[in-house]
Write an enzyme that holds these catalytic residues in place. Sequence first.
Site, PDB file in Angstrom:
ATOM      1  N   GLY A  14       0.953  46.821   3.112  1.00  0.00           N
ATOM      2  CA  GLY A  14       0.214  47.001   4.357  1.00  0.00           C
ATOM      3  C   GLY A  14      -0.877  48.045   4.341  1.00  0.00           C
ATOM      4  O   GLY A  14      -1.209  48.595   5.387  1.00  0.00           O
ATOM      5  N   SER A  15      -1.494  48.296   3.188  1.00  0.00           N
ATOM      6  CA  SER A  15      -2.559  49.310   3.173  1.00  0.00           C
ATOM      7  C   SER A  15      -3.773  48.850   3.977  1.00  0.00           C
ATOM      8  O   SER A  15      -4.394  49.658   4.676  1.00  0.00           O
ATOM      9  CB  SER A  15      -2.951  49.686   1.740  1.00  0.00           C
ATOM     10  OG  SER A  15      -3.595  48.618   1.081  1.00  0.00           O
ATOM     11  N   ASN A  16      -4.117  47.570   3.923  1.00  0.00           N
ATOM     12  CA  ASN A  16      -5.239  47.085   4.735  1.00  0.00           C
ATOM     13  C   ASN A  16      -4.871  47.053   6.217  1.00  0.00           C
ATOM     14  O   ASN A  16      -5.705  47.335   7.077  1.00  0.00           O
ATOM     15  CB  ASN A  16      -5.714  45.712   4.263  1.00  0.00           C
ATOM     16  CG  ASN A  16      -6.707  45.828   3.129  1.00  0.00           C
ATOM     17  OD1 ASN A  16      -7.686  46.546   3.225  1.00  0.00           O
ATOM     18  ND2 ASN A  16      -6.449  45.120   2.038  1.00  0.00           N
ATOM     19  N   LYS A  63       6.050  23.366   5.758  1.00  0.00           N
ATOM     20  CA  LYS A  63       4.969  24.300   6.097  1.00  0.00           C
ATOM     21  C   LYS A  63       4.471  24.023   7.513  1.00  0.00           C
ATOM     22  O   LYS A  63       4.221  24.944   8.279  1.00  0.00           O
ATOM     23  CB  LYS A  63       3.828  24.139   5.088  1.00  0.00           C
ATOM     24  CG  LYS A  63       2.649  25.034   5.356  1.00  0.00           C
ATOM     25  CD  LYS A  63       1.557  24.796   4.327  1.00  0.00           C
ATOM     26  CE  LYS A  63       0.866  26.086   4.046  1.00  0.00           C
ATOM     27  NZ  LYS A  63       0.209  26.153   2.786  1.00  0.00           N
ATOM     28  N   MET A  88       0.198  36.396   1.525  1.00  0.00           N
ATOM     29  CA  MET A  88       0.229  35.636   0.277  1.00  0.00           C
ATOM     30  C   MET A  88       0.608  34.171   0.472  1.00  0.00           C
ATOM     31  O   MET A  88       1.251  33.573  -0.376  1.00  0.00           O
ATOM     32  CB  MET A  88       1.183  36.320  -0.713  1.00  0.00           C
ATOM     33  CG  MET A  88       0.776  37.758  -1.038  1.00  0.00           C
ATOM     34  SD  MET A  88      -0.938  37.955  -1.563  1.00  0.00           S
ATOM     35  CE  MET A  88      -0.870  37.201  -3.179  1.00  0.00           C
ATOM     36  N   ARG A  89       0.182  33.589   1.572  1.00  0.00           N
ATOM     37  CA  ARG A  89       0.414  32.162   1.818  1.00  0.00           C
ATOM     38  C   ARG A  89      -0.922  31.478   2.079  1.00  0.00           C
ATOM     39  O   ARG A  89      -1.827  32.080   2.647  1.00  0.00           O
ATOM     40  CB  ARG A  89       1.309  31.949   3.035  1.00  0.00           C
ATOM     41  CG  ARG A  89       2.668  32.535   2.871  1.00  0.00           C
ATOM     42  CD  ARG A  89       3.683  31.854   3.766  1.00  0.00           C
ATOM     43  NE  ARG A  89       4.989  32.153   3.246  1.00  0.00           N
ATOM     44  CZ  ARG A  89       5.588  31.483   2.280  1.00  0.00           C
ATOM     45  NH1 ARG A  89       5.027  30.439   1.760  1.00  0.00           N
ATOM     46  NH2 ARG A  89       6.776  31.843   1.848  1.00  0.00           N
ATOM     47  N   ASN A 105     -10.237  36.735   5.900  1.00  0.00           N
ATOM     48  CA  ASN A 105      -9.450  37.327   4.826  1.00  0.00           C
ATOM     49  C   ASN A 105     -10.308  38.332   4.071  1.00  0.00           C
ATOM     50  O   ASN A 105     -11.526  38.196   4.014  1.00  0.00           O
ATOM     51  CB  ASN A 105      -8.987  36.225   3.866  1.00  0.00           C
ATOM     52  CG  ASN A 105      -8.073  36.741   2.775  1.00  0.00           C
ATOM     53  OD1 ASN A 105      -7.204  37.570   3.009  1.00  0.00           O
ATOM     54  ND2 ASN A 105      -8.274  36.255   1.566  1.00  0.00           N
ATOM     55  N   HIS A 107     -10.643  39.806   0.189  1.00  0.00           N
ATOM     56  CA  HIS A 107     -10.225  39.451  -1.171  1.00  0.00           C
ATOM     57  C   HIS A 107     -10.844  40.431  -2.171  1.00  0.00           C
ATOM     58  O   HIS A 107     -12.030  40.747  -2.062  1.00  0.00           O
ATOM     59  CB  HIS A 107     -10.677  38.015  -1.487  1.00  0.00           C
ATOM     60  CG  HIS A 107     -10.201  37.533  -2.806  1.00  0.00           C
ATOM     61  ND1 HIS A 107      -8.904  37.132  -3.016  1.00  0.00           N
ATOM     62  CD2 HIS A 107     -10.845  37.402  -3.987  1.00  0.00           C
ATOM     63  CE1 HIS A 107      -8.774  36.773  -4.290  1.00  0.00           C
ATOM     64  NE2 HIS A 107      -9.930  36.928  -4.892  1.00  0.00           N
TER      65      HIS A 107
END
Length: 185
Positions: A14-16, A63, A88-89, A105, A107
């Site tokens: 959870g750093s972001n 899903k 991560m999904r 997102n 990246h």
Amino acid sequence: MKKIRAAVFASGAGSNFQAIMENDLLCEVALLVCDKPGARVLEKAEKFGVPTFVFDSKEYASKSDYEKELVHRLQQADISWIFLAGYMRIAGPTLLNAYENKIINIHPSLLPEFPGKDAIGQAFKAGVSTTGVTVHYIDDGIDTGPVIAQESIEVFSDDTAETLKERIQQVEHRLYPVVINRLMK
């Protein structure tokens, strides 16, 4: 005026998420969604007083089933935007259709280079002299959505994968909140 309500999706430390929460945003982070019970990001959400929805995808038949539950929870919380922060999904059609052009997102590469998992390791192993950070919209591919912002980072000759990761994360933590605020205007 009521602030736009957003959710952060995260799977790990959870750093972001923390960087987002420590900035003065033009939106309210009203929910953290986590697919990893016990992930460290949940402690950070508690610290910031952000409600959480934690799920284990294995508890759903498909899903589509867990994404229907996600959309239901997001709508209950009046969420307008989703910020992926180490989630991560891969988003499926149920979530993408409900939040079209409202999921972004961050990246750790200059997309389209090094999409997917371990982008920093991929860049390091490839021996590139420059890598960076990309904020992009989510689509049905893996890190293929339209780019919103990018920032380059030089790879130094004495870098290790770890020192490169630290410098990339510093840029992520600064850039993501800036881009989020730009989108909220």
